[in-house]
Design a protein around this motif. Structure first.
Motif, PDB file in Angstrom:
ATOM      1  N   ARG A   1       0.686  -1.359   0.203  1.00 50.25           N
ATOM      2  CA  ARG A   1      -0.001   0.034  -0.160  1.00 50.25           C
ATOM      3  C   ARG A   1       0.764   1.276  -0.016  1.00 50.25           C
ATOM      4  O   ARG A   1       0.608   2.126  -0.667  1.00 50.25           O
ATOM      5  N   GLU A   2       1.930   1.490   0.966  1.00 53.32           N
ATOM      6  CA  GLU A   2       2.848   2.596   1.029  1.00 53.32           C
ATOM      7  C   GLU A   2       3.414   2.914  -0.233  1.00 53.32           C
ATOM      8  O   GLU A   2       3.948   3.841  -0.539  1.00 53.32           O
ATOM      9  N   SER A   3       4.068   1.651  -0.844  1.00 51.49           N
ATOM     10  CA  SER A   3       5.003   1.727  -1.860  1.00 51.49           C
ATOM     11  C   SER A   3       4.374   1.991  -3.267  1.00 51.49           C
ATOM     12  O   SER A   3       5.012   2.432  -4.165  1.00 51.49           O
ATOM     13  N   GLY A   4       3.317   1.532  -3.385  1.00 57.45           N
ATOM     14  CA  GLY A   4       2.508   1.535  -4.657  1.00 57.45           C
ATOM     15  C   GLY A   4       2.769   0.339  -5.544  1.00 57.45           C
ATOM     16  O   GLY A   4       2.438   0.199  -6.632  1.00 57.45           O
ATOM     17  N   LEU A   5       3.695  -0.521  -4.962  1.00 60.83           N
ATOM     18  CA  LEU A   5       4.061  -1.711  -5.938  1.00 60.83           C
ATOM     19  C   LEU A   5       2.861  -2.742  -5.957  1.00 60.83           C
ATOM     20  O   LEU A   5       2.206  -2.752  -4.990  1.00 60.83           O
TER      21      LEU A   5
ATOM     22  N   GLY B   1      17.215  -9.275  -4.462  1.00 65.57           N
ATOM     23  CA  GLY B   1      17.760  -8.883  -3.354  1.00 65.57           C
ATOM     24  C   GLY B   1      17.889  -7.309  -3.149  1.00 65.57           C
ATOM     25  O   GLY B   1      18.563  -6.619  -2.521  1.00 65.57           O
ATOM     26  N   LEU B   2      16.936  -6.709  -3.908  1.00 68.24           N
ATOM     27  CA  LEU B   2      16.780  -5.188  -3.771  1.00 68.24           C
ATOM     28  C   LEU B   2      16.120  -4.974  -2.510  1.00 68.24           C
ATOM     29  O   LEU B   2      16.462  -3.548  -2.058  1.00 68.24           O
ATOM     30  N   VAL B   3      15.137  -5.495  -2.191  1.00 63.65           N
ATOM     31  CA  VAL B   3      14.473  -5.350  -0.642  1.00 63.65           C
ATOM     32  C   VAL B   3      14.519  -6.593  -0.127  1.00 63.65           C
ATOM     33  O   VAL B   3      14.464  -7.639  -0.760  1.00 63.65           O
ATOM     34  N   GLU B   4      14.436  -6.603   1.375  1.00 58.58           N
ATOM     35  CA  GLU B   4      14.224  -7.746   2.015  1.00 58.58           C
ATOM     36  C   GLU B   4      13.186  -7.416   3.398  1.00 58.58           C
ATOM     37  O   GLU B   4      13.452  -6.365   3.873  1.00 58.58           O
ATOM     38  N   ALA B   5      12.707  -8.228   3.716  1.00 60.79           N
ATOM     39  CA  ALA B   5      11.802  -8.253   5.087  1.00 60.79           C
ATOM     40  C   ALA B   5      12.685  -8.778   5.828  1.00 60.79           C
ATOM     41  O   ALA B   5      13.229 -10.131   5.947  1.00 60.79           O
TER      42      ALA B   5
ATOM     43  N   ASN C   1      12.867 -10.155   9.857  1.00 64.60           N
ATOM     44  CA  ASN C   1      11.883 -10.705  11.066  1.00 64.60           C
ATOM     45  C   ASN C   1      10.406 -10.328  10.623  1.00 64.60           C
ATOM     46  O   ASN C   1       9.667  -9.815  11.357  1.00 64.60           O
ATOM     47  N   GLY C   2      10.219 -10.525   9.455  1.00 63.23           N
ATOM     48  CA  GLY C   2       8.772 -10.426   8.723  1.00 63.23           C
ATOM     49  C   GLY C   2       8.277  -8.943   8.195  1.00 63.23           C
ATOM     50  O   GLY C   2       7.132  -8.657   8.052  1.00 63.23           O
ATOM     51  N   HIS C   3       9.271  -7.955   8.566  1.00 62.49           N
ATOM     52  CA  HIS C   3       8.796  -6.635   8.275  1.00 62.49           C
ATOM     53  C   HIS C   3       9.855  -5.917   7.660  1.00 62.49           C
ATOM     54  O   HIS C   3      10.952  -6.327   7.428  1.00 62.49           O
ATOM     55  N   PHE C   4       9.323  -4.980   6.713  1.00 59.07           N
ATOM     56  CA  PHE C   4      10.296  -4.071   5.777  1.00 59.07           C
ATOM     57  C   PHE C   4      10.417  -2.811   6.408  1.00 59.07           C
ATOM     58  O   PHE C   4       9.735  -2.249   7.167  1.00 59.07           O
ATOM     59  N   ASP C   5      11.655  -2.281   6.519  1.00 56.32           N
ATOM     60  CA  ASP C   5      12.100  -1.046   7.217  1.00 56.32           C
ATOM     61  C   ASP C   5      11.941   0.206   6.269  1.00 56.32           C
ATOM     62  O   ASP C   5      11.871   0.127   5.099  1.00 56.32           O
ATOM     63  N   THR C   6      12.754   1.112   6.731  1.00 52.35           N
ATOM     64  CA  THR C   6      12.441   2.327   5.962  1.00 52.35           C
ATOM     65  C   THR C   6      13.370   2.363   4.712  1.00 52.35           C
ATOM     66  O   THR C   6      12.643   2.879   3.485  1.00 52.35           O
ATOM     67  N   GLU C   7      14.404   1.823   4.772  1.00 55.57           N
ATOM     68  CA  GLU C   7      15.229   1.710   3.340  1.00 55.57           C
ATOM     69  C   GLU C   7      14.605   0.769   2.290  1.00 55.57           C
ATOM     70  O   GLU C   7      14.581   1.126   1.389  1.00 55.57           O
ATOM     71  N   ALA C   8      13.928  -0.270   2.793  1.00 57.65           N
ATOM     72  CA  ALA C   8      13.147  -1.161   1.801  1.00 57.65           C
ATOM     73  C   ALA C   8      12.109  -0.371   1.299  1.00 57.65           C
ATOM     74  O   ALA C   8      11.609  -0.470  -0.117  1.00 57.65           O
TER      75      ALA C   8
ATOM     76  N   GLU D   1      11.758   3.056   0.998  1.00 57.56           N
ATOM     77  CA  GLU D   1      12.369   4.128   0.081  1.00 57.56           C
ATOM     78  C   GLU D   1      12.591   3.135  -1.437  1.00 57.56           C
ATOM     79  O   GLU D   1      12.371   3.746  -2.532  1.00 57.56           O
ATOM     80  N   THR D   2      13.328   2.092  -1.273  1.00 59.49           N
ATOM     81  CA  THR D   2      13.918   1.404  -2.521  1.00 59.49           C
ATOM     82  C   THR D   2      12.463   1.068  -3.311  1.00 59.49           C
ATOM     83  O   THR D   2      12.383   1.484  -4.453  1.00 59.49           O
ATOM     84  N   ALA D   3      11.415   0.853  -2.818  1.00 63.29           N
ATOM     85  CA  ALA D   3      10.307   0.259  -3.297  1.00 63.29           C
ATOM     86  C   ALA D   3       9.577   1.556  -3.962  1.00 63.29           C
ATOM     87  O   ALA D   3       9.141   1.486  -5.035  1.00 63.29           O
ATOM     88  N   LYS D   4       9.465   2.588  -3.161  1.00 59.97           N
ATOM     89  CA  LYS D   4       9.007   3.810  -4.194  1.00 59.97           C
ATOM     90  C   LYS D   4       9.614   4.223  -5.062  1.00 59.97           C
ATOM     91  O   LYS D   4       9.095   4.725  -6.016  1.00 59.97           O
ATOM     92  N   ILE D   5      10.953   4.135  -4.959  1.00 61.73           N
ATOM     93  CA  ILE D   5      11.775   4.567  -6.188  1.00 61.73           C
ATOM     94  C   ILE D   5      11.468   3.656  -7.414  1.00 61.73           C
ATOM     95  O   ILE D   5      11.302   4.118  -8.777  1.00 61.73           O
ATOM     96  N   VAL D   6      11.423   2.233  -7.260  1.00 59.03           N
ATOM     97  CA  VAL D   6      11.008   1.317  -8.254  1.00 59.03           C
ATOM     98  C   VAL D   6       9.693   1.736  -8.725  1.00 59.03           C
ATOM     99  O   VAL D   6       9.428   1.605  -9.940  1.00 59.03           O
TER     100      VAL D   6
END
Length: 124
Positions: free
Chosen positions: A11-15, A27-31, A33-40, A42-47
Motif C-alpha cells: 500500500r505505501e510503496s505503490g508496488l 535482493g533489492l529489498v528484504e523483510a 523478521n517479517g517486516h520491511f524497514d525505511t530503506e526497503a 524507500e527503494t520500493a517507492k523509487i522502483v
C-alpha cells in the motif's frame, strides 16, 4: 524504525505483489523478521516511480545492487581497520568514515551518470 507488514508495504510503496516479490528475488529489498524497514520502503517507492518509464524490472535493477555491493566492499576495506582500533571511539570513527565515504560514492555516481547522459544526448 519503520516496521511494515507485506500488505502495508504494498500500500505505501505503490508496488504490486509480483513487483515486490521480484525485488526480493533480486535482493533489492528484504523483510527482516517479517517486516520491511525505511530503506526497503524507500527503494520500493523509487522502483514504483521508475515503472512509469516502462518495463524496468528487478533483473535490470539488480545491477544497482551489484554496484552497491562493490561500494560496500570498498568502504569495508577502509573502515574495517578503523573499527579494529583499540581506542574507545573506534566504532564512532568507523561510522563517521563510512558515512563520509557513502556521501562521496553517491556524489561520484551521480556525476558519472550525468556525464554519461550528457554524452548520450550529444550522440557520443
Amino acid at each position: 524504525d519503520l516496521r511494515l507488514s507485506r500488505p502495508e508495504m504494498l500500500r505505501e510503496s505503490g508496488l504490486s505483489d509480483p513487483q515486490l516479490r521480484e525485488l526480493e528475488t533480486f535482493g533489492l529489498v528484504e523483510a527482516r523478521n517479517g517486516h520491511f524497514d525505511t530503506e526497503a520502503l524507500e527503494t520500493a517507492k523509487i522502483v514504483a516511480e521508475l515503472s512509469r518509464f516502462g518495463d524496468i524490472s528487478g533483473r535490470h535493477l539488480a545491477r544497482f545492487r551489484n554496484a552497491a555491493d562493490r561500494e560496500v566492499d570498498l568502504c569495508a576495506q577502509v573502515v574495517t581497520p578503523i573499527l579494529r582500533g583499540r581506542d574507545p571511539d573506534a566504532r564512532a570513527r568507523g561510522e563517521e568514515a563510512a558515512a563520509e565515504l557513502a556521501s562521496y560514492f553517491v556524489r561520484l555516481h551521480a556525476g558519472l551518470v550525468r556525464n554519461g547522459l550528457r554524452r548520450m544526448m550529444d550522440g557520443n
